[in-house]
Scaffold this motif. Sequence first.
Motif, PDB file in Angstrom:
ATOM      1  N   GLY A 113     124.702 -36.997 -43.381  1.00  0.00           N
ATOM      2  CA  GLY A 113     126.183 -36.898 -42.607  1.00  0.00           C
ATOM      3  C   GLY A 113     125.965 -36.787 -41.049  1.00  0.00           C
ATOM      4  O   GLY A 113     126.494 -37.281 -40.378  1.00  0.00           O
ATOM      5  N   ASP A 114     124.827 -35.881 -40.850  1.00  0.00           N
ATOM      6  CA  ASP A 114     124.528 -35.700 -39.318  1.00  0.00           C
ATOM      7  C   ASP A 114     124.031 -36.986 -38.860  1.00  0.00           C
ATOM      8  O   ASP A 114     124.226 -37.043 -37.673  1.00  0.00           O
ATOM      9  CB  ASP A 114     123.320 -34.578 -39.310  1.00  0.00           C
ATOM     10  N   GLU A 127     127.112 -41.602 -39.086  1.00  0.00           N
ATOM     11  CA  GLU A 127     128.496 -41.229 -38.704  1.00  0.00           C
ATOM     12  C   GLU A 127     129.117 -42.680 -38.677  1.00  0.00           C
ATOM     13  O   GLU A 127     128.788 -43.394 -37.948  1.00  0.00           O
ATOM     14  CB  GLU A 127     128.480 -40.487 -37.509  1.00  0.00           C
ATOM     15  N   ARG A 164     131.726 -44.313 -37.880  1.00  0.00           N
ATOM     16  CA  ARG A 164     132.264 -44.839 -36.658  1.00  0.00           C
ATOM     17  C   ARG A 164     131.125 -45.109 -35.661  1.00  0.00           C
ATOM     18  O   ARG A 164     131.170 -46.384 -35.010  1.00  0.00           O
ATOM     19  CB  ARG A 164     133.358 -44.108 -35.972  1.00  0.00           C
ATOM     20  N   THR A 181     122.332 -39.107 -33.477  1.00  0.00           N
ATOM     21  CA  THR A 181     122.753 -40.388 -33.187  1.00  0.00           C
ATOM     22  C   THR A 181     121.493 -41.196 -32.893  1.00  0.00           C
ATOM     23  O   THR A 181     121.575 -42.419 -32.895  1.00  0.00           O
ATOM     24  CB  THR A 181     123.623 -40.209 -31.850  1.00  0.00           C
ATOM     25  N   VAL A 184     134.767 -43.525 -31.169  1.00  0.00           N
ATOM     26  CA  VAL A 184     133.612 -42.461 -31.103  1.00  0.00           C
ATOM     27  C   VAL A 184     133.662 -41.311 -30.399  1.00  0.00           C
ATOM     28  O   VAL A 184     134.031 -41.377 -29.059  1.00  0.00           O
ATOM     29  CB  VAL A 184     132.176 -43.520 -31.150  1.00  0.00           C
ATOM     30  N   ASP A 185     133.453 -40.251 -30.879  1.00  0.00           N
ATOM     31  CA  ASP A 185     133.201 -39.112 -30.380  1.00  0.00           C
ATOM     32  C   ASP A 185     132.401 -39.327 -28.743  1.00  0.00           C
ATOM     33  O   ASP A 185     131.317 -39.997 -28.722  1.00  0.00           O
ATOM     34  CB  ASP A 185     132.467 -38.006 -30.804  1.00  0.00           C
TER      35      ASP A 185
END
Length: 308
Positions: free
Chosen positions: A58-59, A62, A64, A125, A250-251
């Motif tokens: 999950g890290d 992501e 999105r 990311t 996205v963040d």
Amino acid sequence: MLTVFAQTLPFFAVIGLGYGAGKTGFFPPEATAWLTKFVFYFALSAMLFGFSASMSLGDIFEPRAAAAYLWGCAFLYLITLGVAFVRLRPLTEAVMEAHTAIIGNTGFLGVPMLVLILGDRAAGTVLLVLSVDLIVFSSLLTIIITLARQGRLSPDLPRVIGMGLLRNPMVVSMGLGLLWSATGYPLPGPVDATLTLLGAAATPGALFAIGASLTQSRAERLTVAGWLSGAKLVLHPLAVGGAALFVFGVDPFAAGVLICAAALPVAGNVYILAQHYDVCVTRVSAAILISTALSVLTLPVVIAQFTG
């Protein structure tokens, strides 16, 4: 801006040292090949395993961020294909040009540079981008070229793609790291120390190898190579950034990392693929050389604009 340029300059300085060593013959092609192999199979793999072992799936994945990166890449992929078709290039050349426009040097340059400058928070990311490039788009390239040349998809194609992924130490090291992370156990002290020691060699080794390998690139077909370099350095981060910020929400920090990763120069492994399929070899070689040289100026601008 000057601060970011000062942070990125040492990375490009080491690339320049590698280029000088290769150009003068002090570091011959055989030495470059062996250094690249060491970095690829040992140092960088150790770094990626260490990152992955400290994260969960999950890290890295992501949804999105993954959707935004895929959408931005697909958008530019289709544009590059269209430009190639307007020039009446065959499908094999068109798809290789499209691949060149979206695959950045994430493994050898992006992982060490972006994680060091942006912090460990960026690692997930960056690994997402690397995974999508290696798994999705490299597989897509193989499928399309096979279809174009054989007129059909061979039943053996899934095995070929699967074996190709299993032979890639970056894919394997990330996968094994995630498997270890899933156990919930920390890495044993000696193992962690060994990975840290090997991983420390990844950054200088990879950068030096990039520079030395550039001496084997040929600056021919500059019009097309210039277009592909511009697409990679300018259009790719714009497409990914537009998707991340305005389509998928996205963040902001993760979006900035995606944009910076998309602004990396063309990856050296694209040249390996071009050689393997004997498609656009000179074009790809020139695009790698031009985009890497220009990224000395463009990448600091992107990092300064899209990260806090």
